[in-house]
Enzyme design. Structure first.
Site, PDB file in Angstrom:
ATOM      1  N   SER A  61       3.616 -10.480  -2.971  1.00 29.68           N
ATOM      2  CA  SER A  61       3.501 -11.154  -4.271  1.00 29.68           C
ATOM      3  C   SER A  61       4.473 -10.562  -5.287  1.00 29.68           C
ATOM      4  CB  SER A  61       2.088 -11.032  -4.819  1.00 29.68           C
ATOM      5  OG  SER A  61       1.153 -11.492  -3.877  1.00 29.68           O
TER       6      SER A  61
HETATM    7  N1  SAH Z   1      -1.552  -8.993  -1.022  1.00 35.77           N
HETATM    8  C1  SAH Z   1      -0.354  -9.226  -0.257  1.00 35.77           C
HETATM    9  C2  SAH Z   1       0.091 -10.667  -0.360  1.00 35.77           C
HETATM   10  C3  SAH Z   1       0.299 -11.228   0.992  1.00 35.77           C
HETATM   11  S1  SAH Z   1       0.452 -12.982   1.111  1.00 35.77           S
HETATM   12  C4  SAH Z   1       0.761  -8.260  -0.624  1.00 35.77           C
HETATM   13  O1  SAH Z   1       0.597  -7.509  -1.590  1.00 35.77           O
HETATM   14  O2  SAH Z   1       1.776  -8.210   0.069  1.00 35.77           O
HETATM   15  C5  SAH Z   1      -1.177 -13.458   1.602  1.00 35.77           C
HETATM   16  C6  SAH Z   1      -1.708 -12.916   2.894  1.00 35.77           C
HETATM   17  O3  SAH Z   1      -2.964 -13.537   3.120  1.00 35.77           O
HETATM   18  C7  SAH Z   1      -0.864 -13.250   4.124  1.00 35.77           C
HETATM   19  O4  SAH Z   1      -0.497 -12.065   4.774  1.00 35.77           O
HETATM   20  C8  SAH Z   1      -1.785 -14.100   4.986  1.00 35.77           C
HETATM   21  O5  SAH Z   1      -1.636 -13.877   6.383  1.00 35.77           O
HETATM   22  C9  SAH Z   1      -3.156 -13.654   4.508  1.00 35.77           C
HETATM   23  N2  SAH Z   1      -4.248 -14.602   4.768  1.00 35.77           N
HETATM   24  C10 SAH Z   1      -4.229 -15.955   4.679  1.00 35.77           C
HETATM   25  N3  SAH Z   1      -5.429 -16.460   5.015  1.00 35.77           N
HETATM   26  C11 SAH Z   1      -6.235 -15.405   5.325  1.00 35.77           C
HETATM   27  C12 SAH Z   1      -7.591 -15.279   5.765  1.00 35.77           C
HETATM   28  N4  SAH Z   1      -8.381 -16.340   5.970  1.00 35.77           N
HETATM   29  N5  SAH Z   1      -8.070 -14.047   5.997  1.00 35.77           N
HETATM   30  C13 SAH Z   1      -7.292 -12.950   5.829  1.00 35.77           C
HETATM   31  N6  SAH Z   1      -6.009 -13.000   5.412  1.00 35.77           N
HETATM   32  C14 SAH Z   1      -5.481 -14.208   5.166  1.00 35.77           C
END
Ligand code: SAH
Length: 220
Positions: A61
């Protein structure tokens, strides 16, 4: 002052200019080495205020969004926090400096393992990772004082709302249709929930179920 310090200081100034006021949040971002959480080719851009690609087609993000969501959670040193979407681990690392314990769930094992290694390297010992489906939350560890969801859901998942403590706060992006997403603050007051729209955002979608990956699970 090294070049690294200068770009970090500029990022923090930009975040302040965009309205982030909580000094503890700004300090947590300033002391979290984002360059370790981004992929190799993007290291040069680690301190620009933008989201960047990571493995598995996901994104780390934008620092402003990380700071804004963290500020909205109103953490304190006793807080127990659940994060959905570990991704690179950057948001969890920032949270870990401002609360007692972070539980973070990711559906891609590859990402979870990578993040876990970084937490160890940075000696962030109050983060617990889980490969699982964030839609289900983490019932064994509930209730949580704070829940932060970093992928866009179709609606606020009931299981997550149920795992909030009596006065808990959840920050979550939800789809509004036609490609629009709203960042919501969900505040629990006993049996009731109050929803406030904070701003428009763009997150990768929240997808149900653990991801099926070929030949990665045994990565060391
Ligand atoms: N907080 C992260 C942002 C990653 S983007 C950072 O600081 O880098 C969002 C993430 O959510 C992705 O890695 C994706 O695989 C995960 N995601 C999407 N749906 C999900 C679910 N149902 N359970 C767990 N993770 C999920």
């Amino acid at each position: 002052m090294t070049v690294g310090d200068a770009v970090k200081a500029k990022l923090v100034m930009d975040l302040r200019a965009q309205g982030i006021r909580d000094m503890r949040v700004l300090e947590a971002l300033e002391t979290t080495p984002r360059e370790l959480f981004v992929s190799g080719p993007f290291v040069d851009q680690a301190y620009l205020d933008q989201s960047l690609p990571i493995s598995c087609g996901q994104t780390i993000s934008q620092p402003f969004i990380v700071a804004f969501m963290t500020e909205q959670l109103r953490l304190n040193e006793r807080s127990k926090v659940l994060e959905i979407g570990t991704g690179s681990g950057y948001q969890a690392a920032v949270l870990s400096k401002l609360c007692r314990r972070v539980y973070t769930i990711e559906r891609y094992r590859t990402l979870s393992i990578k993040a876990q290694k970084l937490f160890e390297k940075l000696a962030l010992r109050n983060i617990t990772t889980l490969v699982g489906d964030g839609y289900k939350g983490w019932p064994q560890q509930a209730p949580f004082d704070h829940i932060i969801v970093t992928a866009a859901a179709a609606e606020v998942p009931q299981a997550l709302a149920d795992q909030l403590s009596e006065t808990g706060i959840m920050i979550i992006p939800v789809d509004e249709g036609r490609g629009h997403q709203a960042l919501l603050k969900v505040e629990r007051d006993g049996d009731g929930f109050k929803e406030t729209k904070l701003m428009s955002v763009r997150f990768v979608p929240m997808v149900a179920g653990v991801a099926r990956e070929k030949g990665v699970a045994r990565e060391k």
